[in-house]
Enzyme design. Structure first.
Site, PDB file in Angstrom:
ATOM      1  N   ASP A  47       0.837  -1.192   0.000  1.00  0.00           N
ATOM      2  CA  ASP A  47       0.000   0.000   0.000  1.00  0.00           C
ATOM      3  C   ASP A  47       0.876   1.248   0.000  1.00  0.00           C
ATOM      4  O   ASP A  47       1.996   1.224   0.540  1.00  0.00           O
ATOM      5  CB  ASP A  47      -0.900   0.025   1.242  1.00  0.00           C
ATOM      6  CG  ASP A  47      -2.015  -1.012   1.184  1.00  0.00           C
ATOM      7  OD1 ASP A  47      -2.322  -1.473   0.067  1.00  0.00           O
ATOM      8  OD2 ASP A  47      -2.561  -1.355   2.249  1.00  0.00           O
ATOM      9  N   TYR A  75       5.184  -9.080   8.384  1.00  0.00           N
ATOM     10  CA  TYR A  75       4.839  -7.670   8.575  1.00  0.00           C
ATOM     11  C   TYR A  75       4.799  -7.327  10.065  1.00  0.00           C
ATOM     12  O   TYR A  75       4.439  -8.167  10.896  1.00  0.00           O
ATOM     13  CB  TYR A  75       3.443  -7.375   8.003  1.00  0.00           C
ATOM     14  CG  TYR A  75       3.257  -7.712   6.554  1.00  0.00           C
ATOM     15  CD1 TYR A  75       3.415  -6.749   5.567  1.00  0.00           C
ATOM     16  CD2 TYR A  75       2.887  -9.008   6.161  1.00  0.00           C
ATOM     17  CE1 TYR A  75       3.223  -7.063   4.222  1.00  0.00           C
ATOM     18  CE2 TYR A  75       2.697  -9.319   4.822  1.00  0.00           C
ATOM     19  CZ  TYR A  75       2.872  -8.346   3.858  1.00  0.00           C
ATOM     20  OH  TYR A  75       2.693  -8.665   2.533  1.00  0.00           O
ATOM     21  N   ASP A  89      -7.632   1.723   6.985  1.00  0.00           N
ATOM     22  CA  ASP A  89      -6.349   2.289   7.404  1.00  0.00           C
ATOM     23  C   ASP A  89      -6.572   3.744   7.818  1.00  0.00           C
ATOM     24  O   ASP A  89      -7.705   4.253   7.790  1.00  0.00           O
ATOM     25  CB  ASP A  89      -5.284   2.164   6.311  1.00  0.00           C
ATOM     26  CG  ASP A  89      -5.617   2.920   5.033  1.00  0.00           C
ATOM     27  OD1 ASP A  89      -6.525   3.779   5.055  1.00  0.00           O
ATOM     28  OD2 ASP A  89      -4.970   2.656   4.006  1.00  0.00           O
ATOM     29  N   ARG A 182      -4.732  -4.918   6.355  1.00  0.00           N
ATOM     30  CA  ARG A 182      -5.856  -4.057   6.736  1.00  0.00           C
ATOM     31  C   ARG A 182      -7.089  -4.881   7.118  1.00  0.00           C
ATOM     32  O   ARG A 182      -7.844  -4.509   8.021  1.00  0.00           O
ATOM     33  CB  ARG A 182      -6.196  -3.108   5.584  1.00  0.00           C
ATOM     34  CG  ARG A 182      -5.195  -1.973   5.404  1.00  0.00           C
ATOM     35  CD  ARG A 182      -5.590  -1.067   4.253  1.00  0.00           C
ATOM     36  NE  ARG A 182      -5.418  -1.715   2.965  1.00  0.00           N
ATOM     37  CZ  ARG A 182      -6.190  -1.480   1.894  1.00  0.00           C
ATOM     38  NH1 ARG A 182      -7.215  -0.659   1.990  1.00  0.00           N
ATOM     39  NH2 ARG A 182      -5.955  -2.099   0.750  1.00  0.00           N
TER      40      ARG A 182
END
Length: 304
Positions: A47, A75, A89, A182
């Site tokens: 993203d 992550y 987000d 997300r």
């Protein structure tokens, strides 16, 4: 007649530590320009607001992109508790709020159902296609009256690593191809009854590539169009780390380069397995192993 693409025939991987505020496509274009490369592509979109590992394949290395895309990735991300947004987000509009805040133990307990083989619904602001259109375009146009189908995802690890304050929790996740962090934040907030969205996101490794190996956009700008940037390239073969390497003879390599089955030396690979053949450490082809031969599906054109 198709126009011949300009640039150097350069092959390998450049690992970029992507900054926030830049799209993955913009990073690819920057790298292609800086290296004057004829061909480039990335192995897994991040993203725009995310940071971390973005592996850029150049030249013949683009043929190995699927093996990095399919590999495990890790992550670290911070979830803002108490708020849901329409984008899942911090860039989106707050669409729901709650004063409820879970304890650390409640968060740990809620993480368990997200492990293993799960089904995950992508965010509406994502690149998933619906009847030929990107979901994010439909959402931006105000047409949010659509549903996205759940998709399978393998989550190998999901742990709580920090709780800076009551409103935030930092998690680390290792997962397979196609995972949306997300969605994890959104669904975790729903499971806890308090809502949630991603505040910060960083990919710390992707397959064999790690963030500490990455170079910054500033470094790319500084070294652009100079041999110094070439020194940061990783070999094409690193993109094949998930497959078994099989040695081949010069005769076998010649046959493979012509698209024919070639003899490879014995290994612990089994009949029907996917593997790659090398000569003097250089990748020749990827294919299927059958009775002492590799039947090629991808052939690499590299300098001898």
């Amino acid at each position: 007649m198709a126009r011949k693409r300009k640039g150097r025939d350069i092959s390998g991987w450049l690992v970029v530590d992507k900054p926030a505020g830049m799209t993955s496509t913009a990073v690819v274009n920057k790298v292609r320009w800086a290296l004057d490369a004829k061909k480039a592509g990335h192995a897994g979109t991040l993203d725009p607001d995310a940071t971390g590992v973005l592996a850029i394949a150049l030249g013949e290395a683009t043929k190995t992109v699927p093996y990095i895309t399919d590999a495990l990735k890790a992550y670290t991300f911070t979830v803002r508790l108490g708020q849901a947004t329409n984008t899942d987000d911090a860039e989106g509009e707050v669409i729901a709020e709650s004063d409820q805040r879970p304890t650390d133990d409640e968060i740990k307990e809620a993480l368990a159902p997200f492990l293993g083989d799960i089904m995950q619904v992508p965010p509406k602001f994502s690149a998933v296609k619906i009847d030929g259109q990107r979901a994010y375009k439909l959402a931006r146009d105000g047409d949010e009256d659509f549903e996205l189908a759940a998709r399978p995802l393998w989550v190998e690890e999901l742990i709580l690593v920090d709780r800076p304050d009551a409103d935030h929790v930092t998690l680390e996740m290792t997962c397979g191809k196609g995972g949306y962090v997300r969605s994890i934040a959104r669904d975790l907030g729903a499971a806890l009854g308090c809502h949630g969205h991603v505040r910060e996101l960083r990919r710390i490794w992707s397959g064999p590539f790690e963030a500490e190996d990455g170079i910054t956009i500033e470094q790319i700008d500084e070294m652009a169009k100079t041999p110094a940037l070439d020194q940061h390239l990783h070999p094409l073969e690193q993109g094949l780390a998930e497959l078994t390497e099989l040695k081949c003879t010069p005769e076998g390599a010649a046959r493979l380069r012509n698209g024919n089955p070639g003899m490879v030396l014995a290994s612990d690979v089994e009949y029907g397995d996917e593997a790659w053949a090398s000569l003097d450490g250089q990748a020749v082809a990827v294919g299927t192993y059958k009775a002492g031969e590799l039947h090629p599906t991808r052939v690499f054109v590299q300098p001898k």
